[in-house]
Design a protein around this motif. Structure first.
Motif, PDB file in Angstrom:
ATOM      1  N   LEU A   1     -14.807   2.191  18.518  1.00 53.65           N
ATOM      2  CA  LEU A   1     -15.460   3.204  18.845  1.00 53.65           C
ATOM      3  C   LEU A   1     -16.450   3.250  18.320  1.00 53.65           C
ATOM      4  O   LEU A   1     -17.007   2.200  17.284  1.00 53.65           O
ATOM      5  CB  LEU A   1     -14.839   3.977  17.955  1.00 53.65           C
ATOM      6  N   TRP A   2     -17.731   4.697  18.168  1.00 51.64           N
ATOM      7  CA  TRP A   2     -19.201   4.678  17.778  1.00 51.64           C
ATOM      8  C   TRP A   2     -18.769   6.141  17.861  1.00 51.64           C
ATOM      9  O   TRP A   2     -18.355   6.967  18.777  1.00 51.64           O
ATOM     10  CB  TRP A   2     -19.963   5.202  19.395  1.00 51.64           C
ATOM     11  N   PHE A   3     -18.814   6.484  16.566  1.00 53.03           N
ATOM     12  CA  PHE A   3     -19.327   7.860  16.054  1.00 53.03           C
ATOM     13  C   PHE A   3     -20.671   7.616  15.956  1.00 53.03           C
ATOM     14  O   PHE A   3     -21.214   7.455  14.699  1.00 53.03           O
ATOM     15  CB  PHE A   3     -18.275   7.698  14.458  1.00 53.03           C
ATOM     16  N   GLY A   4     -21.049   9.269  16.350  1.00 56.24           N
ATOM     17  CA  GLY A   4     -22.535   9.134  16.217  1.00 56.24           C
ATOM     18  C   GLY A   4     -22.713  10.498  14.686  1.00 56.24           C
ATOM     19  O   GLY A   4     -24.439  10.361  15.355  1.00 56.24           O
ATOM     20  N   GLY A   5     -22.655  10.583  14.341  1.00 53.62           N
ATOM     21  CA  GLY A   5     -22.785  11.585  13.296  1.00 53.62           C
ATOM     22  C   GLY A   5     -23.240  12.462  13.688  1.00 53.62           C
ATOM     23  O   GLY A   5     -23.053  13.895  14.487  1.00 53.62           O
ATOM     24  N   ASP A   6     -24.911  12.246  13.691  1.00 52.24           N
ATOM     25  CA  ASP A   6     -25.975  13.655  13.792  1.00 52.24           C
ATOM     26  C   ASP A   6     -26.890  13.004  14.146  1.00 52.24           C
ATOM     27  O   ASP A   6     -27.595  12.688  13.708  1.00 52.24           O
ATOM     28  CB  ASP A   6     -25.570  14.895  12.674  1.00 52.24           C
ATOM     29  N   THR A   7     -27.579  13.259  15.722  1.00 54.76           N
ATOM     30  CA  THR A   7     -28.969  12.277  15.660  1.00 54.76           C
ATOM     31  C   THR A   7     -29.355  13.188  16.671  1.00 54.76           C
ATOM     32  O   THR A   7     -29.157  13.313  18.293  1.00 54.76           O
ATOM     33  CB  THR A   7     -28.227  10.694  16.032  1.00 54.76           C
ATOM     34  N   GLY A   8     -31.258  12.879  16.951  1.00 52.54           N
ATOM     35  CA  GLY A   8     -31.386  12.974  17.944  1.00 52.54           C
ATOM     36  C   GLY A   8     -31.884  11.538  18.449  1.00 52.54           C
ATOM     37  O   GLY A   8     -31.279  10.250  18.177  1.00 52.54           O
TER      38      GLY A   8
ATOM     39  N   ALA B   1     -21.127   3.278  26.495  1.00 53.14           N
ATOM     40  CA  ALA B   1     -19.879   3.121  26.051  1.00 53.14           C
ATOM     41  C   ALA B   1     -18.971   3.985  27.497  1.00 53.14           C
ATOM     42  O   ALA B   1     -19.107   3.539  28.437  1.00 53.14           O
ATOM     43  CB  ALA B   1     -19.249   4.525  25.836  1.00 53.14           C
ATOM     44  N   ARG B   2     -17.800   3.153  27.592  1.00 50.13           N
ATOM     45  CA  ARG B   2     -16.523   3.225  28.766  1.00 50.13           C
ATOM     46  C   ARG B   2     -15.860   5.039  28.934  1.00 50.13           C
ATOM     47  O   ARG B   2     -16.358   5.015  29.406  1.00 50.13           O
ATOM     48  CB  ARG B   2     -15.152   1.640  28.282  1.00 50.13           C
ATOM     49  N   GLN B   3     -16.016   5.738  27.469  1.00 45.01           N
ATOM     50  CA  GLN B   3     -15.995   7.049  27.466  1.00 45.01           C
ATOM     51  C   GLN B   3     -16.592   7.640  26.606  1.00 45.01           C
ATOM     52  O   GLN B   3     -16.882   7.184  25.502  1.00 45.01           O
ATOM     53  CB  GLN B   3     -13.968   7.127  27.404  1.00 45.01           C
ATOM     54  N   SER B   4     -16.774   8.638  26.654  1.00 45.60           N
ATOM     55  CA  SER B   4     -17.330   9.845  25.464  1.00 45.60           C
ATOM     56  C   SER B   4     -16.336  11.052  25.237  1.00 45.60           C
ATOM     57  O   SER B   4     -16.234  11.443  25.902  1.00 45.60           O
ATOM     58  CB  SER B   4     -18.782  10.021  26.091  1.00 45.60           C
ATOM     59  N   VAL B   5     -16.198  11.371  24.090  1.00 44.56           N
ATOM     60  CA  VAL B   5     -15.848  12.449  24.040  1.00 44.56           C
ATOM     61  C   VAL B   5     -17.180  13.414  23.266  1.00 44.56           C
ATOM     62  O   VAL B   5     -18.050  12.693  22.165  1.00 44.56           O
ATOM     63  CB  VAL B   5     -14.736  13.117  23.034  1.00 44.56           C
ATOM     64  N   THR B   6     -16.906  14.874  23.419  1.00 44.25           N
ATOM     65  CA  THR B   6     -18.562  15.458  22.882  1.00 44.25           C
ATOM     66  C   THR B   6     -17.919  16.413  21.717  1.00 44.25           C
ATOM     67  O   THR B   6     -16.957  16.334  21.790  1.00 44.25           O
ATOM     68  CB  THR B   6     -19.063  17.066  24.037  1.00 44.25           C
ATOM     69  N   MET B   7     -17.957  16.370  20.974  1.00 42.09           N
ATOM     70  CA  MET B   7     -18.311  16.965  19.687  1.00 42.09           C
ATOM     71  C   MET B   7     -19.691  17.530  18.742  1.00 42.09           C
ATOM     72  O   MET B   7     -20.915  17.350  19.469  1.00 42.09           O
ATOM     73  CB  MET B   7     -18.099  16.027  18.519  1.00 42.09           C
TER      74      MET B   7
ATOM     75  N   ALA C   1     -16.840   6.830  22.692  1.00 42.72           N
ATOM     76  CA  ALA C   1     -17.928   7.511  21.845  1.00 42.72           C
ATOM     77  C   ALA C   1     -17.915   8.507  21.189  1.00 42.72           C
ATOM     78  O   ALA C   1     -17.194   9.398  22.121  1.00 42.72           O
ATOM     79  CB  ALA C   1     -19.641   7.188  22.726  1.00 42.72           C
ATOM     80  N   LEU C   2     -17.632   8.647  19.715  1.00 43.03           N
ATOM     81  CA  LEU C   2     -17.475  10.401  19.931  1.00 43.03           C
ATOM     82  C   LEU C   2     -18.789  10.820  19.621  1.00 43.03           C
ATOM     83  O   LEU C   2     -19.567  10.305  18.289  1.00 43.03           O
ATOM     84  CB  LEU C   2     -17.033  10.212  18.335  1.00 43.03           C
ATOM     85  N   ASN C   3     -19.358  11.656  21.034  1.00 42.37           N
ATOM     86  CA  ASN C   3     -20.968  12.025  21.175  1.00 42.37           C
ATOM     87  C   ASN C   3     -21.315  12.996  20.783  1.00 42.37           C
ATOM     88  O   ASN C   3     -20.612  15.003  21.465  1.00 42.37           O
ATOM     89  CB  ASN C   3     -20.588  11.522  22.313  1.00 42.37           C
ATOM     90  N   PRO C   4     -22.764  13.650  19.767  1.00 44.55           N
ATOM     91  CA  PRO C   4     -23.112  14.987  19.262  1.00 44.55           C
ATOM     92  C   PRO C   4     -23.058  15.591  20.723  1.00 44.55           C
ATOM     93  O   PRO C   4     -23.889  14.855  21.190  1.00 44.55           O
ATOM     94  CB  PRO C   4     -23.761  14.650  18.634  1.00 44.55           C
ATOM     95  N   VAL C   5     -23.349  16.739  20.317  1.00 40.12           N
ATOM     96  CA  VAL C   5     -24.240  17.690  21.653  1.00 40.12           C
ATOM     97  C   VAL C   5     -24.730  19.043  21.705  1.00 40.12           C
ATOM     98  O   VAL C   5     -24.929  19.367  22.380  1.00 40.12           O
ATOM     99  CB  VAL C   5     -23.070  18.062  23.142  1.00 40.12           C
TER     100      VAL C   5
ATOM    101  N   ALA D   1     -27.885  16.122  28.083  1.00 39.03           N
ATOM    102  CA  ALA D   1     -28.570  14.944  28.812  1.00 39.03           C
ATOM    103  C   ALA D   1     -28.928  14.352  27.876  1.00 39.03           C
ATOM    104  O   ALA D   1     -29.024  12.945  28.377  1.00 39.03           O
ATOM    105  CB  ALA D   1     -29.766  15.204  29.544  1.00 39.03           C
ATOM    106  N   GLY D   2     -29.530  13.999  26.240  1.00 40.81           N
ATOM    107  CA  GLY D   2     -29.505  13.133  25.593  1.00 40.81           C
ATOM    108  C   GLY D   2     -28.540  12.282  25.019  1.00 40.81           C
ATOM    109  O   GLY D   2     -28.275  10.980  24.579  1.00 40.81           O
ATOM    110  N   ALA D   3     -27.564  12.953  25.270  1.00 35.91           N
ATOM    111  CA  ALA D   3     -26.534  12.993  24.442  1.00 35.91           C
ATOM    112  C   ALA D   3     -25.195  11.747  25.646  1.00 35.91           C
ATOM    113  O   ALA D   3     -25.373  10.482  25.058  1.00 35.91           O
ATOM    114  CB  ALA D   3     -25.232  13.759  24.932  1.00 35.91           C
ATOM    115  N   THR D   4     -26.017  12.076  26.768  1.00 38.99           N
ATOM    116  CA  THR D   4     -25.236  11.282  28.520  1.00 38.99           C
ATOM    117  C   THR D   4     -26.476   9.415  28.202  1.00 38.99           C
ATOM    118  O   THR D   4     -25.748   8.663  28.430  1.00 38.99           O
ATOM    119  CB  THR D   4     -25.311  11.911  29.810  1.00 38.99           C
ATOM    120  N   LEU D   5     -27.532   9.741  27.458  1.00 37.76           N
ATOM    121  CA  LEU D   5     -28.520   8.867  27.648  1.00 37.76           C
ATOM    122  C   LEU D   5     -27.752   7.708  26.172  1.00 37.76           C
ATOM    123  O   LEU D   5     -27.680   6.567  26.870  1.00 37.76           O
ATOM    124  CB  LEU D   5     -29.895   9.120  27.140  1.00 37.76           C
TER     125      LEU D   5
END
Length: 350
Positions: free
Chosen positions: A242-249, A300-306, A268-272, A289-293
Motif C-alpha cells: 500500500l501507499w499512504f499519502g498522508g497530506d501532500t501537494g 497504483a492499481r487502485q486508489s481510495v480517496t481520503m 493507494a490511500l490518496n488525499p483529495v 486531479a492531482g491525486a489521479t496524477l
C-alpha cells in the motif's frame, strides 16, 4: 586551579555541550536537499504561507468559503461492521475508512492504523478549531488490538494526542524524522517509536514500512514550522503493498521516484481534500486531479480517496469535492473501482 586543570575543565564542559547539542538537534544531513540546518524543507516547491496568512485569507479575503456542515449529509456514511473489524479473515486484505486520513488495515493477523484521530476536533483545544462534520463510525474501544500506527506528520488532523494516549505503548509507531521526541513526551516508550527519514525503511517479518517523500509542511504551534519532517509511506503487510499519502501537494518528480522504487502499488490511500483556493492550497494539498496524477506516477492499481468529509480545512464544498473526484477520474481514464470513494465506516476487501 592550575592552567592545565582549567583547560581540561573547560574542554570537558565544551565536549558535554557539543554532545548535548548534537543529541537535541535534528539528524541533519547536508547532502540531502530536504534537510536544513534547523529542520526540513520541500525540495520542489516553496511553502511560505503561514498561520496568519491562512486566517487572513479565510476571514478577510474574497474567497467563496462554502459551509461544509450544511452539506455533511452528502458524505457517504455506513454503519461500521464491527464483527468484520474485530474478527477479520487473516487471508483477506481488509480496509476500513474511519474518516479523514484514518484507515484500519487488516491482513495476515496484523491491525495497522494510519494517522488515527478519534477526537471531536482537529485542534490543540477542545472548544475551538475544525469540528468533526460526520460522526465517527466506531470508537477507540471498538478497535481490535492495534499492532502498528503510521504517522505522516504532526498537524492536529493527523496526530491526535488523546488518541495516542489511549493507544499507549502497546503498539509500534512509525513517524517522520525528529517526531519521536513528541511521542516520548506523551509517555510512549522510546523503543516503541521508529523514526524514519525519506527513503529509509523499517523492515520486518510481516510488516515493513518505507518512508517516502511528500510535499507538505509541519508544525503544531506558531514557532515550530518545518522542525519535524513530513512523509508518505509505502507499507508492506505480507505480500500486500500500500501507499499512504498522508497530506501532500504535487510535483512531477517525487511521486515518479516512488513509483520507480516501489511500484506497482496494490492500493493507494490518496488525499483529495482541502484544495481550494488553489493559489493558497496548491503547494500543500493536491486536488482530485492531482491525486489521479499521483495514482499514475506511483503505479497504483487502485486508489481510495481520503482527507475529505470529516473536517473542513479549506473553501470547497462537499458537492464540489464529489464532482471534482468524478471529473478527475473521467479525465484520467480511470474507473470508479480504480479511483474510488469509500463511505466513512465502510469495510472493503481488496
Amino acid at each position: 586551579m592550575s592552567r592545565v586543570s582549567y583547560v581540561c575543565s573547560v574542554g570537558c564542559w565544551l565536549a558535554v555541550a557539543v554532545l548535548l547539542i548534537s543529541c537535541s538537534s535534528p539528524q541533519y544531513k547536508p547532502e540531502k536537499p530536504w534537510h536544513t540546518a534547523g529542520g526540513f524543507q520541500n525540495t520542489y516547491a516553496k511553502h511560505d504561507q503561514g498561520f496568519f496568512d491562512y486566517w487572513h485569507m479565510r476571514w478577510f479575503g474574497d474567497v467563496d468559503w462554502k459551509d461544509q456542515s450544511q452539506q455533511a449529509h452528502l458524505v457517504p456514511q455506513v454503519e461500521a461492521d464491527l464483527r468484520a473489524i474485530q474478527q477479520p479473515d487473516p487471508e483477506k486484505r481488509q480496509v476500513t475508512w474511519i474518516g479523514h486520513s484514518t484507515f484500519l488495515l487488516q491482513y495476515q493477523g496484523l491491525n495497522v492504523l494510519t494517522d488515527p484521530i478519534f477526537s471531536k476536533r482537529a485542534s490543540p483545544v477542545s472548544f475551538l478549531g475544525p469540528s468533526r462534520l460526520t460522526p465517527l463510525p466506531l470508537s477507540l474501544q471498538d478497535l481490535p488490538p492495534i499492532d502498528a500506527v503510521i504517522i505522516s506528520h504532526d498537524h492536529y488532523d493527523h496526530l491526535d494526542a488523546d488518541t495516542i494516549h489511549y493507544l499507549g505503548s502497546d503498539v509500534q509507531y512509525y513517524v517522520p524524522l525528529r517526531l519521536k521526541r513528541w511521542f516520548v513526551e506523551q509517555g510512549i516508550d522510546a523503543d516503541k517509536v521508529t523514526q524514519l527519514d525519506w527513503w529509509q525503511s523499517a523492515p520486518g517479518a510481516m510488516l515493513s514500512v518505507h518512508a517516502t517523500p511528500s510535499q507538505h509542511w509541519s508544525g503544531r504551534g506558531l514557532w515550530d514550522r518545518f522542525e519535524t519532517l513530513w512523509a508518505s509511506y509505502v507499507i508492506d503487510i505480507g505480500d500486500w503493498r500500500l501507499w499512504f499519502g498522508g497530506d501532500t501537494g504535487y510535483n512531477e518528480v517525487q511521486f515518479k521516484e516512488i513509483g520507480e522504487h516501489f511500484g506497482p502499488i496494490d492500493l493507494a490511500l490518496n488525499p483529495v481534500g482541502a484544495y481550494l483556493p488553489r493559489w493558497f492550497m496548491e503547494v500543500a494539498h493536491v486536488d482530485p486531479a492531482g491525486a489521479t496524477l499521483i495514482h499514475k506516477d506511483i503505479g497504483a492499481r487502485q486508489s481510495v480517496t481520503m482527507h475529505w468529509g470529516s473536517f473542513q480545512l479549506a473553501a470547497e464544498g462537499i458537492q464540489r469535492t464529489l464532482d471534482d473526484i468524478a471529473a478527475a477520474r473521467q479525465q484520467a481514464g480511470l474507473t470508479e473501482q480504480q479511483f474510488q470513494v469509500m463511505a466513512i465506516g465502510e469495510t472493503q476487501i481488496f
